[in-house]
Design a protein around this motif. Sequence first.
Motif, PDB file in Angstrom:
ATOM      1  N   ILE A 152     -10.708  22.605  15.437  1.00  0.00           N
ATOM      2  CA  ILE A 152     -10.458  21.893  16.696  1.00  0.00           C
ATOM      3  C   ILE A 152     -11.782  21.384  17.268  1.00  0.00           C
ATOM      4  CG2 ILE A 152      -9.725  22.166  19.108  1.00  0.00           C
ATOM      5  CD1 ILE A 152      -7.566  24.087  18.167  1.00  0.00           C
ATOM      6  N   SER A 156     -11.513  17.559  16.673  1.00  0.00           N
ATOM      7  CA  SER A 156     -10.927  17.055  17.916  1.00  0.00           C
ATOM      8  C   SER A 156     -11.971  16.849  19.003  1.00  0.00           C
ATOM      9  CB  SER A 156      -9.854  18.021  18.428  1.00  0.00           C
ATOM     10  OG  SER A 156      -8.922  18.275  17.428  1.00  0.00           O
ATOM     11  N   LEU A 162      -8.649  13.910  15.471  1.00  0.00           N
ATOM     12  CA  LEU A 162      -7.288  14.465  15.436  1.00  0.00           C
ATOM     13  C   LEU A 162      -6.945  15.127  16.765  1.00  0.00           C
ATOM     14  CD1 LEU A 162      -7.421  16.122  11.904  1.00  0.00           C
ATOM     15  CD2 LEU A 162      -5.972  14.197  12.540  1.00  0.00           C
ATOM     16  N   PRO A 163      -5.693  15.107  17.168  1.00  0.00           N
ATOM     17  CA  PRO A 163      -5.314  15.799  18.407  1.00  0.00           C
ATOM     18  C   PRO A 163      -5.494  17.311  18.240  1.00  0.00           C
ATOM     19  CG  PRO A 163      -3.382  14.859  17.334  1.00  0.00           C
ATOM     20  CD  PRO A 163      -4.563  14.416  16.534  1.00  0.00           C
ATOM     21  N   ALA A 164      -5.957  17.951  19.288  1.00  0.00           N
ATOM     22  CA  ALA A 164      -6.273  19.378  19.181  1.00  0.00           C
ATOM     23  C   ALA A 164      -5.033  20.238  19.092  1.00  0.00           C
ATOM     24  CB  ALA A 164      -7.106  19.806  20.390  1.00  0.00           C
ATOM     25  N   SER A 165      -3.941  19.745  19.600  1.00  0.00           N
ATOM     26  CA  SER A 165      -2.763  20.615  19.623  1.00  0.00           C
ATOM     27  C   SER A 165      -1.513  19.793  19.860  1.00  0.00           C
ATOM     28  CB  SER A 165      -2.902  21.630  20.744  1.00  0.00           C
ATOM     29  OG  SER A 165      -2.955  20.951  21.975  1.00  0.00           O
TER      30      SER A 165
END
Lengths: 320, 518
Positions: A152, A156, A162-165
Amino acid sequence: MFDFLVQRAAISVVTLSVISMIVFTGVRMIPGDPARVMAGTEADAAGLEEIREKYGLKDPIPFQYLRWVGLALRGDLGESIRTRESVVKVVATKLPITIELAFLSLLIAVGIAIPAGVLAAVRRNTVWDILTSGASLCGVSVPNFWLGIMLILFFSVRLGWLPASGFVPLWENPLDNLRRMLMPSFVLGTALAAVLMRQTRNSMIEVMSADYIRTAYSKGLAGRVVVFRHAIRNSLIPVVTILGLQMGALMSGAVVTEQIFVVPGFGRLIVESVFTRDYPLVQGVVLITASAYVLINLLVDVSYSLLDPRIRVKGSAGDA
Amino acid sequence: MQTIPKGLWLIVGVGAVVALTLTDAAIAQKKTLVVALNQDPDLLDPTLARTYVGRIIFSQMCEKLYEIDESLRISPQLAANMPAISDGGRTVTIKLRSGVKFNDGTPMDAESVRFSLDRHRTLKGSNRASELAPVEAVEVVDPLTVRLRLKAPFSPLVAQLTDRAGMPLSPTAVNKLGDKFGTAPVCVGPWQFAERVAQDRIVVEKSAHYFDPAQAKFDKIIFRIIPDDNVRLANLRSGDIDLMHQVSPTDATAIKREARFELSNVTGLGYQGITINLRNKTGKQNPPGDLGTPLANDPRVREAFELSIDREALNQVAWDGLFTPGCTPIPPISVYFDKSLKCPVRDVARAKKLLADAGHGAGYSFEMVIVNNPRERRVGEVIQQMAREVGFNVTLRASEFASALNDNDAGKHQAFLIGWSGRVDPDGNIHQNQTCKGSLNATHACDERIDALLNRAREVTEVDQRRALYREATDLFNARRNIIYIYHQNYIVAFPKNLKGYKAVPDGLIRVKGTAWN
């Protein structure tokens, strides 16, 4: 064959009954008064009493158990205490998410493990072997939660790639779904890949020393052809067995991974329902998971007996 | 067979990576605000709800008859003005704002407010029933006026109406959904309930019926449930969330160093303290008994223990100085807080003397229960070290939260580090814990003078008079030390600097209304 099926089905029913009893009493042995957990710190005695009354927590445990089993047999696992949603509906929403996560992790694991394992075996005792073995050791040793946070922070926070979650259903937006599932699947997949890679390497080394491989070489076949056409397929049989056994580990790994990447799957559901003492949800979730395992085992037993009748015969002889 | 050129594979591969790694910023909906909560709320029904985080959701979609501001002043929200109190405090008349509609289009009038208040008071399992217990009847005076008849004067009532007890619910939706109202709640608010995915998100959308639509600058607010502090923080940094609730002080210090975020820090309404069991031997519900321990029986031992604690140092060590040291149940922001009250400062010499005078010059051991989480353990350990210098050997016993509360009620504790989330009116922070028959008084501490003062404070409405009564009561129970108040928890919220208009109210709830991207 019919007797065999009846026997196995009866064993499954007994197993499920025992599991349901363990789950039911086990949940009630978790320290802390469920009424208190539901009501929070600041509830007064009257509020607590009302909750106990409402959810039948004052009844004797065997009575509570029978009531629950009676409803469960009719397909009613009750309602979540916290959200009033049907347990069956909640599980039906969460399970596909974890199945998708497990499937993607499996793809990643196989995608990494088999080429790496084959490479390590074919280039045995070379730098490739050392590198892949080292990577495998790392994969087994690095805890999921640490790797997750690191990914992350790097992909992220640092790179913003990339989206973290979070989670977006596959049918709503397949691309966004994949973007969000990439890191959790990788975390879960690498741990599995490490185990599979070791197995592939060992199995491949064994196959490569077999007579028919020597024969293939002596016929003048190219190394690439021998490896890809003759060795890999045979070496994968034990790997597939291990893969099946590792599915359980994959599901338990999903509990941690889903927490880190905030994936609203089955793993998070289990954790949250235990923490909030949502009895009907915990019972329902564990019972469904156990039933799935029992069913899979039953199918495996049946398939073994179909594939190899000796298993059926041996079982009967043993019983006699 | 024709093979695909390697170059094409490369292009496809790079394309896939680019597509997968498009940043969220590129697809961000700026008309959407994403808020991260540390817990999943319980049922979203204002009558039945219990959780603190649930109140954050209600803040956006369920307005109340009255509201509090940053200074804890009460002002009308769905009421047209402050209530008229008559009949010696037994009648409270509330005029309602005109032209207000629930989010399903049902008009909000006196009948719907009566309906809602009666539901809060009487529905089985209602968690508002005790808050509205002083109300005997709710009457409709005219289409825009309701009258509350009270059993006895109760000045904290208006403060109760600033929370869930004061939220009118759409009778249309209640009649349709019954006890499942919480699955699709309809109230009055700038946003309306849209969707909930348990343990994942709750989504509210802009209401078409709100009377002041200009206040709702976002089309949608998504509340994401992210329990882990580190993960919540990583999501803030990556831009996946816009607003992070309950930032831990250690993270706040790190966020402060990053120029792109704003931190809002406000002292909460509650307190943290050490509850000392005085006479609860066999359970809260049973008559008091003699515990036979110096901590319970000798006030000098309790005073020595309090004097061993350095509240400022504790705040610095455990909370990076971001919480608020205190020695009363009333937060300093409250108008009822007496600014002349000074907290005892650490005095090791005097504490040692008191302990020696009590016959424990060689030291005294007791057990303190703490809730088993890293934050509480840290506070417990700091107190343990401070008390050791005086001669106390405090054993810390970490216990699971619900078990600890049960054991406390059962009289199994000597000392218990536990807090209270706080109420707008000081009565909610004090009366239940400090009166002889208070429903949360697990220490069995009892002093009729304190009861008289706290009961009187319920009857009078004048602020100065109430403040004086609370001060007098505070002096008495602080000398008794059945609860040693240590600090007030602060609510820390982090958000990007370009989010403007955020107001921190001491209840710690996030209020999105009025905020906007710059």
